[in-house]
Design a protein around this motif. Sequence first.
Motif, PDB file in Angstrom:
ATOM      1  N   GLU A  47       0.825  -1.214   0.000  1.00 42.00           N
ATOM      2  CA  GLU A  47       0.000   0.000   0.000  1.00 42.00           C
ATOM      3  C   GLU A  47       0.857   1.263   0.000  1.00 42.00           C
ATOM      4  OE1 GLU A  47      -3.785  -0.789   2.735  1.00 42.00           O
ATOM      5  OE2 GLU A  47      -1.990  -1.863   3.312  1.00 42.00           O
ATOM      6  N   SER A  48       0.189   2.363  -0.269  1.00 42.24           N
ATOM      7  CA  SER A  48       0.848   3.658  -0.304  1.00 42.24           C
ATOM      8  C   SER A  48       1.582   3.940   1.010  1.00 42.24           C
ATOM      9  CB  SER A  48      -0.231   4.714  -0.536  1.00 42.24           C
ATOM     10  OG  SER A  48       0.390   5.912  -0.874  1.00 42.24           O
ATOM     11  N   GLY A  49       2.802   4.450   0.902  1.00 45.89           N
ATOM     12  CA  GLY A  49       3.543   4.853   2.097  1.00 45.89           C
ATOM     13  C   GLY A  49       4.362   3.745   2.738  1.00 45.89           C
ATOM     14  N   CYS A  50       4.396   2.542   2.116  1.00 44.16           N
ATOM     15  CA  CYS A  50       5.085   1.431   2.774  1.00 44.16           C
ATOM     16  C   CYS A  50       6.587   1.432   2.491  1.00 44.16           C
ATOM     17  CB  CYS A  50       4.463   0.098   2.396  1.00 44.16           C
ATOM     18  SG  CYS A  50       4.716  -0.336   0.679  1.00 44.16           S
ATOM     19  N   GLY A  51       7.070   2.352   1.667  1.00 41.56           N
ATOM     20  CA  GLY A  51       8.520   2.468   1.488  1.00 41.56           C
ATOM     21  C   GLY A  51       9.055   1.955   0.169  1.00 41.56           C
ATOM     22  N   LYS A  52       8.176   1.731  -0.800  1.00 39.09           N
ATOM     23  CA  LYS A  52       8.628   1.192  -2.087  1.00 39.09           C
ATOM     24  C   LYS A  52       9.534   2.194  -2.811  1.00 39.09           C
ATOM     25  CE  LYS A  52       4.351   0.725  -3.635  1.00 39.09           C
ATOM     26  NZ  LYS A  52       3.588   1.299  -2.495  1.00 39.09           N
ATOM     27  N   SER A  53       9.040   3.435  -2.938  1.00 40.38           N
ATOM     28  CA  SER A  53       9.833   4.437  -3.663  1.00 40.38           C
ATOM     29  C   SER A  53      11.126   4.778  -2.925  1.00 40.38           C
ATOM     30  CB  SER A  53       9.031   5.722  -3.856  1.00 40.38           C
ATOM     31  OG  SER A  53       7.934   5.480  -4.691  1.00 40.38           O
ATOM     32  N   MET A  54      11.055   4.848  -1.608  1.00 40.23           N
ATOM     33  CA  MET A  54      12.265   5.208  -0.863  1.00 40.23           C
ATOM     34  C   MET A  54      13.317   4.094  -0.958  1.00 40.23           C
ATOM     35  SD  MET A  54      11.854   8.206  -0.118  1.00 40.23           S
ATOM     36  CE  MET A  54      10.411   8.997  -0.780  1.00 40.23           C
ATOM     37  N   THR A  55      12.858   2.849  -1.053  1.00 41.33           N
ATOM     38  CA  THR A  55      13.799   1.745  -1.282  1.00 41.33           C
ATOM     39  C   THR A  55      14.479   1.951  -2.633  1.00 41.33           C
ATOM     40  OG1 THR A  55      12.429   0.248   0.024  1.00 41.33           O
ATOM     41  CG2 THR A  55      13.994  -0.771  -1.502  1.00 41.33           C
ATOM     42  N   THR A 229       4.755  -1.477  -8.109  1.00 37.35           N
ATOM     43  CA  THR A 229       3.368  -1.263  -8.534  1.00 37.35           C
ATOM     44  C   THR A 229       2.390  -1.508  -7.392  1.00 37.35           C
ATOM     45  OG1 THR A 229       1.664  -1.953 -10.111  1.00 37.35           O
ATOM     46  CG2 THR A 229       3.191  -3.650  -9.389  1.00 37.35           C
ATOM     47  N   HIS A 230       1.195  -0.905  -7.520  1.00 40.47           N
ATOM     48  CA  HIS A 230       0.079  -1.203  -6.626  1.00 40.47           C
ATOM     49  C   HIS A 230      -0.794  -2.295  -7.220  1.00 40.47           C
ATOM     50  CE1 HIS A 230       0.480   2.967  -5.119  1.00 40.47           C
ATOM     51  NE2 HIS A 230      -0.129   2.504  -4.057  1.00 40.47           N
ATOM     52  N   ASP A 231      -0.588  -2.555  -8.490  1.00 43.06           N
ATOM     53  CA  ASP A 231      -1.582  -3.251  -9.290  1.00 43.06           C
ATOM     54  C   ASP A 231      -1.237  -4.735  -9.380  1.00 43.06           C
ATOM     55  OD1 ASP A 231      -3.111  -4.256 -11.408  1.00 43.06           O
ATOM     56  OD2 ASP A 231      -3.133  -2.320 -12.431  1.00 43.06           O
TER      57      ASP A 231
HETATM   58  N1  LIG Z   1      10.431  14.117   2.956  1.00 45.50           N
HETATM   59  C1  LIG Z   1       9.976  13.231   3.844  1.00 45.50           C
HETATM   60  N2  LIG Z   1       9.919  13.543   5.154  1.00 45.50           N
HETATM   61  C2  LIG Z   1       9.464  12.654   6.066  1.00 45.50           C
HETATM   62  N3  LIG Z   1       9.074  11.403   5.755  1.00 45.50           N
HETATM   63  C3  LIG Z   1       9.104  11.044   4.475  1.00 45.50           C
HETATM   64  C4  LIG Z   1       9.552  11.920   3.450  1.00 45.50           C
HETATM   65  N4  LIG Z   1       9.468  11.270   2.266  1.00 45.50           N
HETATM   66  C5  LIG Z   1       8.993  10.055   2.548  1.00 45.50           C
HETATM   67  N5  LIG Z   1       8.775   9.900   3.860  1.00 45.50           N
HETATM   68  C6  LIG Z   1       8.287   8.701   4.556  1.00 45.50           C
HETATM   69  O1  LIG Z   1       8.627   7.566   3.820  1.00 45.50           O
HETATM   70  C7  LIG Z   1       7.517   6.665   3.784  1.00 45.50           C
HETATM   71  C8  LIG Z   1       7.613   5.805   2.561  1.00 45.50           C
HETATM   72  O2  LIG Z   1       7.354   6.587   1.426  1.00 45.50           O
HETATM   73  P1  LIG Z   1       7.422   5.993  -0.059  1.00 45.50           P
HETATM   74  O3  LIG Z   1       7.324   7.148  -0.973  1.00 45.50           O
HETATM   75  O4  LIG Z   1       8.593   5.086  -0.194  1.00 45.50           O
HETATM   76  O5  LIG Z   1       6.095   5.106  -0.128  1.00 45.50           O
HETATM   77  P2  LIG Z   1       5.561   4.264  -1.358  1.00 45.50           P
HETATM   78  O6  LIG Z   1       5.455   2.844  -0.889  1.00 45.50           O
HETATM   79  O7  LIG Z   1       6.367   4.518  -2.559  1.00 45.50           O
HETATM   80  O8  LIG Z   1       4.076   4.850  -1.525  1.00 45.50           O
HETATM   81  P3  LIG Z   1       3.224   5.154  -2.864  1.00 45.50           P
HETATM   82  O9  LIG Z   1       2.607   3.847  -3.218  1.00 45.50           O
HETATM   83  O10 LIG Z   1       2.219   6.149  -2.408  1.00 45.50           O
HETATM   84  O11 LIG Z   1       4.145   5.689  -3.900  1.00 45.50           O
HETATM   85  C9  LIG Z   1       6.323   7.571   3.854  1.00 45.50           C
HETATM   86  O12 LIG Z   1       5.240   6.923   4.456  1.00 45.50           O
HETATM   87  C10 LIG Z   1       6.781   8.729   4.707  1.00 45.50           C
HETATM   88  O13 LIG Z   1       6.505   8.445   6.053  1.00 45.50           O
END
Ligand SMILES: Nc1ncnc2c1ncn2[C@@H]1O[C@H](COP(=O)(O)OP(=O)(O)OP(=O)(O)O)[C@@H](O)[C@H]1O
Length: 357
Positions: A47-55, A229-231
Amino acid sequence: MSIATDETLLELKGLRTHFFTDEAEIKAVNGVDLTIRRGRTLCVVGESGCGKSMTARSILRLIDPPGRIVGGEVLLHREGREGEPGTTVDVAAMGHRDRGIRQVRGRDIAMVFQEPMASLSLVHRVGNQIGEAIRVHMRMSKKEARGRAVDLLGQVGIPDPERLIDAYPFQLSGGMRQRVMIAMALSCEPRVLIADEPTTALDVTTQAQIIDLLTGLQEQRGMGIMFITHDMGVVAELADDVAVMYLGSVVEKGPVDEIFHDPKHPYTRALLDSIPRLGSGGRGRLTTIRGSVPDPANQPTGCVFGDRCEEFMAGRCDRITPPPIAIGPDRQVRCLLYEGTETVTGSMPGQEAPDAR
Ligand SMILES: Nc1ncnc2c1ncn2[C@@H]1O[C@H](COP(=O)(O)OP(=O)(O)OP(=O)(O)O)[C@@H](O)[C@H]1O
Ligand SMILES: [Mg+2]
């Protein structure tokens, strides 16, 4: 035709990326282990916010303050030249602006983002942008780079590339822009391609075309792909391997067939249950799991999924953080339901770990 191999191109080991805000230390990526292999596609879901993009961004060192990598390794295995043995570098240990990391970006690992306009410049012609990427890494003349850009645009299915190379990005449709991004990503022949929801902003037909394009290019080039992906429909079409993320952790991973046919983690099961059944319409956005992802600034103790889990065991799941438990070859789950069922050297037929449910 799948050209999947066991050759490891990229390994994340215990990767941690935290954000330091005034109020809290947010563990956006909290000990992630992943492997990307040659010719295979790893789909990362959650789901959104679980850290996929940050990984994904951590792999290329694209994390901006207040975030930074605080632990773990990003091991990139490079091929040796002319019979020489290969080498391994830890991208997580490189300096933020080193020459090393600039070589990794584009040359070894390329990335395609969800929104192509975020990475394309509005004021430069398409051809110049691709040409620039080629010239930086491949040391070609302007003319050679232009020729190569035309070839690449043709390969990603852009009609009349000789003409479109002189277009500006705003003159192209969303699907065409995404093709340009893919051409740019491929321009230096990376061994690993990371695609972060590259089709989410596109209509269903264009989505399918872009996915076919990536599959075809992978067959030709043997790239390892990490596809976010979410899909779940896209996962079923594209993945060789799947990693399911929740609140900064990989809660389950394994070969796609096993994840779909025998999901182990209660979160994976809930994700799969939330896909509309075939014929009911829709593409399976993840909407129906009870509760919502907790605030990442307030990590629960014990299992990250505990407060939403149908099989929550009081006194255990709220106290013990589940370690990764190996339940088959290339198969891991972080859930106390499977404690004591781990396979030691990979399971043999008839010796599967007993189902602890
Ligand atoms: N600039 C920031 N400051 C503080 N926390 C952040 C910042 N950017 C990201 N985060 C944290 O990193 C977490 C993971 O974000 P990420 O973008 O990796 O999620 P995601 O799985 O890619 O979600 P989505 O499906 O919406 O793209 C977020 O829930 C948020 O708490
Ligand atoms: Mg994201």
